[in-house]
Design a protein around this motif. Sequence first.
Motif, PDB file in Angstrom:
ATOM      1  N   ARG A 185       0.848  -1.194   0.000  1.00 13.39           N
ATOM      2  CA  ARG A 185       0.000   0.000   0.000  1.00 13.39           C
ATOM      3  C   ARG A 185       0.887   1.248   0.000  1.00 13.39           C
ATOM      4  NH1 ARG A 185      -1.513  -3.285   3.736  1.00 13.39           N
ATOM      5  NH2 ARG A 185      -0.779  -1.950   5.450  1.00 13.39           N
ATOM      6  N   LYS A 186       0.526   2.195  -0.863  1.00 14.20           N
ATOM      7  CA  LYS A 186       1.232   3.469  -1.019  1.00 14.20           C
ATOM      8  C   LYS A 186       2.732   3.243  -1.221  1.00 14.20           C
ATOM      9  CE  LYS A 186       1.208   8.272   0.462  1.00 14.20           C
ATOM     10  NZ  LYS A 186       0.960   9.252   1.536  1.00 14.20           N
ATOM     11  N   ARG A 187       3.046   2.498  -2.258  1.00 13.84           N
ATOM     12  CA  ARG A 187       4.442   2.195  -2.563  1.00 13.84           C
ATOM     13  C   ARG A 187       4.690   2.268  -4.072  1.00 13.84           C
ATOM     14  NH1 ARG A 187       7.338  -0.278   1.597  1.00 13.84           N
ATOM     15  NH2 ARG A 187       6.072  -0.666   3.463  1.00 13.84           N
ATOM     16  N   VAL A 188       5.909   2.671  -4.421  1.00 13.12           N
ATOM     17  CA  VAL A 188       6.374   2.530  -5.795  1.00 13.12           C
ATOM     18  C   VAL A 188       6.731   1.060  -5.974  1.00 13.12           C
ATOM     19  CG1 VAL A 188       8.140   3.174  -7.475  1.00 13.12           C
ATOM     20  CG2 VAL A 188       7.259   4.882  -5.873  1.00 13.12           C
ATOM     21  N   MET A 189       6.192   0.430  -7.011  1.00 14.15           N
ATOM     22  CA  MET A 189       6.285  -1.018  -7.160  1.00 14.15           C
ATOM     23  C   MET A 189       7.269  -1.414  -8.273  1.00 14.15           C
ATOM     24  SD  MET A 189       4.325  -2.124  -4.798  1.00 14.15           S
ATOM     25  CE  MET A 189       4.179  -3.850  -5.250  1.00 14.15           C
ATOM     26  N   PHE A 190       8.206  -2.286  -7.910  1.00 11.21           N
ATOM     27  CA  PHE A 190       9.191  -2.787  -8.860  1.00 11.21           C
ATOM     28  C   PHE A 190       8.941  -4.283  -9.070  1.00 11.21           C
ATOM     29  CE2 PHE A 190      11.019   0.779  -6.610  1.00 11.21           C
ATOM     30  CZ  PHE A 190      11.652   1.519  -7.599  1.00 11.21           C
ATOM     31  N   PRO A 191       8.418  -4.695 -10.219  1.00  9.09           N
ATOM     32  CA  PRO A 191       8.202  -6.130 -10.450  1.00  9.09           C
ATOM     33  C   PRO A 191       9.536  -6.872 -10.543  1.00  9.09           C
ATOM     34  CG  PRO A 191       7.627  -4.858 -12.406  1.00  9.09           C
ATOM     35  CD  PRO A 191       7.965  -3.871 -11.338  1.00  9.09           C
ATOM     36  N   ILE A 192       9.602  -8.009  -9.906  1.00 13.91           N
ATOM     37  CA  ILE A 192      10.803  -8.857  -9.933  1.00 13.91           C
ATOM     38  C   ILE A 192      10.555  -9.937 -10.981  1.00 13.91           C
ATOM     39  CG2 ILE A 192      12.287 -10.392  -8.603  1.00 13.91           C
ATOM     40  CD1 ILE A 192      11.299  -8.791  -6.091  1.00 13.91           C
ATOM     41  N   ILE A 193      11.330  -9.885 -12.048  1.00 17.04           N
ATOM     42  CA  ILE A 193      11.081 -10.714 -13.230  1.00 17.04           C
ATOM     43  C   ILE A 193      12.270 -11.645 -13.443  1.00 17.04           C
ATOM     44  CG2 ILE A 193      10.578 -10.646 -15.708  1.00 17.04           C
ATOM     45  CD1 ILE A 193       9.567  -7.759 -15.267  1.00 17.04           C
ATOM     46  N   ASN A 194      11.985 -12.891 -13.782  1.00 14.95           N
ATOM     47  CA  ASN A 194      13.076 -13.848 -13.967  1.00 14.95           C
ATOM     48  C   ASN A 194      13.638 -13.777 -15.391  1.00 14.95           C
ATOM     49  OD1 ASN A 194      11.295 -15.259 -15.601  1.00 14.95           O
ATOM     50  ND2 ASN A 194      11.043 -16.991 -14.211  1.00 14.95           N
ATOM     51  N   LEU A 195      14.545 -14.708 -15.679  1.00 14.10           N
ATOM     52  CA  LEU A 195      15.217 -14.726 -16.975  1.00 14.10           C
ATOM     53  C   LEU A 195      14.256 -14.829 -18.151  1.00 14.10           C
ATOM     54  CD1 LEU A 195      18.216 -17.139 -16.283  1.00 14.10           C
ATOM     55  CD2 LEU A 195      18.386 -14.782 -17.062  1.00 14.10           C
ATOM     56  N   TYR A 196      13.093 -15.433 -17.911  1.00 15.40           N
ATOM     57  CA  TYR A 196      12.170 -15.737 -18.999  1.00 15.40           C
ATOM     58  C   TYR A 196      10.990 -14.782 -19.062  1.00 15.40           C
ATOM     59  CZ  TYR A 196      15.118 -19.708 -18.286  1.00 15.40           C
ATOM     60  OH  TYR A 196      16.229 -20.487 -18.109  1.00 15.40           O
TER      61      TYR A 196
END
Length: 587
Positions: free
Chosen positions: A201-212
């Motif tokens: 909640r109330k955050r800048v969101m960085f998706p964590i994405i794998n190699l694929y």
Amino acid sequence: MPPLLPDAWVSQVYQHANIVDVVSNYLPLRQQGRNHVGLCPFHNEKTPSFSVNPDNNVYHCFGCKAGGNVVQFVMEMEKLTYPEALRHLAKMYGLPPPPEQRNDPEEQQQRSRRERLMEANREAAQYFFDQLWQPHGREALNYLHKRGVDDSIIRRFGIGFSGEGWQGLLDFMKGKGYSLEDLNDAGLITIKESHQYDQFRKRVMFPIINLYGQTLGFGGRALGDIQPKYLNTQDTLIFNKRNHVYGINLLKKQRDLKYLVLVEGYMDVVALTQHGVQGVVATLGTALTAEQVRLMKRFSSNIHIAYDGDEPGQTAALRALALMHQEGIDASVLVFPDGQDPDDMIRSQGAEAFFALKPMPGMAFRLMRLERQYDLGLDDSRREFAKQACALVRSLHDPVEADHYLGNISMKTGIAKEVLAEQVRTKSRGLSKTSHDVRTANRSVSRMHRSMADAAESTLAALLASGYLPKGLVHESDFEDEHVRPVAEALLEGNSPAEILGGMEDESQRALASALFNRISDWEPDQAIQAADDCLHTIRISKLNKRIAQLAEDIKAQEGSQQTLSLHLIQELQMELVKLKQSWGGK
């Protein structure tokens, strides 16, 4: 029990999956004869002992004994089940998925669950991204713009925003058909008794994405005074912080990487990438792990540690150096002036200043940090520094490099370099007895393996795997070794090396088989046939000697006609032995 996949489809995957191409996605290989060699991804080494045989589509490490076929390699590297690895390879080579067939219920359930959680994270990532551009996302967008992040980089990393409401994502995902269990298992919501609410909640969101390109989780940076400042997805069925680094999904698109830059935070990755620095990755809010180092090592064994310039950052850099050394990487450190972090420096001074930083070799950095603990104006302090510095230099295997650092220590302390070198040698001798015992034990093990590998039956089985031997030359009865015989029987039945390894669950048996399949690679057909003939003579001579020895032992308990018969048999076997040796050129 693995799921029942159609044999024709499995064979199609094996036929298309070139093991050299697949392995090259994870580590550099160089051709050596017909095989390809490289540094083993499964253990620490500096001299390549990992061999890939493209003819048999198998691999083997002569150091740690890891081995298998192309599917088993993917299983080990990606931590996938056998069916998942097959599907992974099929997708890589553009093959259709397998026809529907009865599956193992447990495996099918787990695979479906993993896919469901990945879909949920993908939907959530899109939701967060869309929220950033809405009026209520203005604060987050302004924050990113003030940090120098432009819109194209925001889109490249898929950065988003989670609103301050308690159920914004929850309501959206329920509308997409996801259950509370789905969302909880994906780490997107929290369930406490009868209450459910958004995890972020109330955050800048960085998706964590794998190699694929699969979204496994998120890192959220708080806006305002919310604590904790950074919040990551907890461990789930598809995500574990120890096994991933932020930004790894972009590395495949970055060609000719000379090195990787390891930073501490998401914003460091974003800022450096925006300013043209390639190969930037970050840990996920935890101390660096061995799993993360091995993941990075797939792309480069040259890593620059670019942690924050403050005291906690530099202390963490020391720990990272030690871990990388254990994993066979001689990393270097970028030291930022005035305690700056990479993001601050590149935004204030530009990319030129960043690229002008000279990477400090790991040993030089460790000695610099050690020196700061001592007042070299005092005699006692100089001597203690010299002793501790020699202890660090002792870990170096390169004499020239060690001599260089001992010269520097000598200049700082006034102690002769020869004395410092003796200090290094004295401590090393103190460890000599233990080292000798370990080396002796290792040599004994090595002799045992060499003896087994050089045995005639092992060589004959390896020759069988080459496909050069004519049908009928070798028979099952030529093999008595309980470990080699099953491999030879499978080869004589027409199974390929890759198929044989695919059916082996016992790791020791698989290690033996993969070693056999990687032994004979550069022989020509006529050489292989001659070698097989030599092996057969050795095996048959050995059998005769064994039979003669057994009869000689039996005679001790025999009497009369029975003893006479045994003596007669021994004479016949000895004559046969002489003829066999003569036919083999007197060997």
